[in-house]
Design a protein around this motif. Structure first.
Motif, mmCIF file in Angstrom:
data_model
loop_
_atom_site.group_PDB
_atom_site.id
_atom_site.type_symbol
_atom_site.label_atom_id
_atom_site.label_comp_id
_atom_site.label_asym_id
_atom_site.label_seq_id
_atom_site.Cartn_x
_atom_site.Cartn_y
_atom_site.Cartn_z
ATOM 1 N N ASN A 275 0.829 -1.203 0.000
ATOM 2 C CA ASN A 275 0.000 0.000 0.000
ATOM 3 C C ASN A 275 0.864 1.254 0.000
ATOM 4 N N ALA B 269 2.658 1.715 -3.260
ATOM 5 C CA ALA B 269 1.731 2.213 -4.272
ATOM 6 C C ALA B 269 1.550 3.721 -4.150
ATOM 7 N N GLU C 122 4.570 5.377 -5.611
ATOM 8 C CA GLU C 122 4.534 5.348 -7.067
ATOM 9 C C GLU C 122 3.548 6.375 -7.609
ATOM 10 N N TYR C 123 2.401 6.486 -6.980
ATOM 11 C CA TYR C 123 1.380 7.426 -7.441
ATOM 12 C C TYR C 123 1.835 8.869 -7.258
ATOM 13 N N VAL D 287 -1.874 -0.530 -10.448
ATOM 14 C CA VAL D 287 -1.586 -1.581 -9.469
ATOM 15 C C VAL D 287 -0.080 -1.613 -9.276
ATOM 16 N N TYR D 288 0.343 -1.667 -8.018
ATOM 17 C CA TYR D 288 1.771 -1.810 -7.731
ATOM 18 C C TYR D 288 2.000 -3.204 -7.166
ATOM 19 N N GLY E 238 0.345 -6.392 -3.220
ATOM 20 C CA GLY E 238 -0.139 -5.430 -4.206
ATOM 21 C C GLY E 238 -0.787 -4.239 -3.543
ATOM 22 N N GLY E 239 -0.558 -3.082 -4.121
ATOM 23 C CA GLY E 239 -1.258 -1.868 -3.728
ATOM 24 C C GLY E 239 -2.064 -1.384 -4.912
ATOM 25 N N LEU F 96 -6.330 5.135 -2.759
ATOM 26 C CA LEU F 96 -5.867 3.818 -2.357
ATOM 27 C C LEU F 96 -7.056 2.954 -1.971
ATOM 28 N N GLY G 154 -5.206 -6.144 -1.144
ATOM 29 C CA GLY G 154 -3.863 -6.111 -1.698
ATOM 30 C C GLY G 154 -3.024 -7.341 -1.439
ATOM 31 N N SER H 122 9.299 -0.048 -11.877
ATOM 32 C CA SER H 122 9.504 1.064 -10.946
ATOM 33 C C SER H 122 10.944 1.547 -11.002
#
Length: 426
Positions: free
Chosen positions: A210, A213, A216-217, A229-230, A239-240, A247, A256, A390
């Motif tokens: 989470n 993610a 990344e966002y 999706v990360y 996964g996030g 989120l 996730g 990433s």
């Protein structure tokens, strides 16, 4: 684009009530506007936020007192007219510490409110083999060292967030279940606060994927993409999910856990106790076992190297054409694509960002994964989903953890002055 975890209005759409609550919301509104711009005049802030100019002036006086903003010069608008004094986000003295504890390392990312990186390190530690008590003590020691480094850089930590690979009760700071760490119902926030001392700053705990993610966002390779999706690429896989710029946590905050999708009923037993989970096919432990069985996780007497070193060894073997490693990575890539297609069919993301070791080996993994994704996504090619690697490395979760602390500061700036007046806790 910036992730904003909470709004000035509570759930249900009702406006904040009470003068103190309204003032906190307005202070936060001003800080968010400044966070998205290099500098603004008070008039520009009033226009952007819809607040009255007199209100903005009063709010600015308080933010200047708290040293969260600074005046950066005078702007002249047009040939005539009064000059406007511009302000910018300051906060170089306000620190945010993000940490991640994973199977074989502890990562640290310390920053200030203005985004300056103060501490960045990764410490090798066998959290899976050491047991929770020793792991938390080591985490506390690393935290103390990071806090001291941040103080030397001129920033006072106002919060600590810890990323953990597992199910987390965010409200209580309890790790409900972390299969690969063998943790269950561990009150991590409480224990870490106890180690840091009675004057310690707030400690928060969240799921590693989470937080990655969010990183990344906010600042990653797909920053600002509202549907992504990360995927973590560690010993475990999580996964996030960012959906509509938010989120996705689920009813209890446990969404996730994609590594525990059952993809092979006849597969290996997972750390969670189930058979055939996705992470038994694509986790770093699975890749090492297939590519370098003599260095597999869990072998008696084997030291725990930095995960980056393991991945670097595999990358060198791939570059030299090692057939066993090429075969292992091709298999992992196909399973990665299969699991990614399930997520694409469920959430319709624009991108699937792969982090950790996935990103380090992307040039070998992604051709296989993307081919499976194209074959198995029902809406392809209309869905236009793709894998991207990433650029944040193994530090994505700790970076996201630091961002979460900064977001809490932005959400309630009134906590800053009181926290900075307290004596040094460590």
């Amino acid at each position: 684009m910036t992730y904003r975890p909470s709004r000035s209005r509570p759930p249900g759409g009702a406006a904040p009530t009470g003068p103190a609550t309204l003032r906190r919301a307005n202070l936060s509104l001003v800080l968010r506007e400044l966070r998205d711009h290099t500098s603004l005049s008070r008039a520009e802030i009033a226009q952007a936020t819809g607040l009255h100019r007199a209100t903005v002036s009063n709010l600015m006086a308080e933010l200047l007192e708290r040293r969260l903003v600074r005046e950066v010069g005078v702007e002249h608008v047009g040939a005539i007219g009064r000059p406007r004094r511009a302000v910018a986000l300051h906060g170089a003295h306000v620190g945010a510490l993000g940490m991640e504890i994973n199977v074989d390392y502890i990562a640290v990312h310390g920053t200030d409110l203005s985004g300056r990186s103060l501490v960045e390190r990764r410490v090798v530690h066998d959290a899976m083999g050491s047991g929770p008590d020793l792991a938390v003590r080591r985490l506390g020691l690393v935290a103390k060292e990071a806090v001291e480094a941040m103080r030397r850089a001129g920033a006072v930590p106002t919060g600590i967030a810890v990323a953990v690979p597992g199910l987390v009760d965010v409200t209580r700071g309890v790790v409900t279940l972390a299969p690969n760490l063998h943790w269950r119902d561990l009150p991590l926030a409480e224990q870490l606060s106890s180690i840091l001392g009675p004057q310690s700053v707030p400690v928060r705990v969240d799921n590693d994927a989470n937080l990655a993610a969010l990183a990344e966002y906010t600042s990653g390779v797909a920053a600002g993409t509202p549907h992504l999706v990360y995927l973590t690429g560690e010993v475990g896989v999580g996964g996030g999910i960012i959906s509509g710029g938010e989120l996705l946590r689920g009813a209890d905050g446990f969404s996730g856990e994609v590594g525990h999708l059952r993809v092979d009923p006849n597969g290996d037993r997972c750390g969670c106790g189930r058979i055939g989970c996705w992470e038994t096919k694509v986790g770093l432990a699975a890749l090492v076992r297939a590519a370098m069985p003599e260095q597999a996780y869990g072998l008696p007497g084997m030291p725990v190297p930095d995960p980056g070193e393991r991945v670097a060894d595999i990358a060198r073997g791939l570059a030299s054409g090692d057939r066993r490693m090429m075969t292992a990575v091709a298999q992992v890539g196909e399973w990665l694509g299969l699991g990614g297609s399930i997520l694409a069919n469920l959430f319709n993301p624009r991108v699937i960002v792969i982090g950790g070791y996935f990103a380090s080996l992307a040039q070998w993994l992604l051709p296989h994964a993307q081919d499976q994704l194209r074959r198995l996504v029902v809406a392809a090619p209309a869905a236009e989903c793709r894998f991207v690697a990433s650029t944040l490395g193994f530090g994505a979760a700790s970076r996201g953890a630091a961002s979460m602390v900064v977001n809490h500061i932005i959400d309630d700036p009134t906590t800053i002055l009181d926290s900075l007046r307290r004596p040094a806790p460590y």
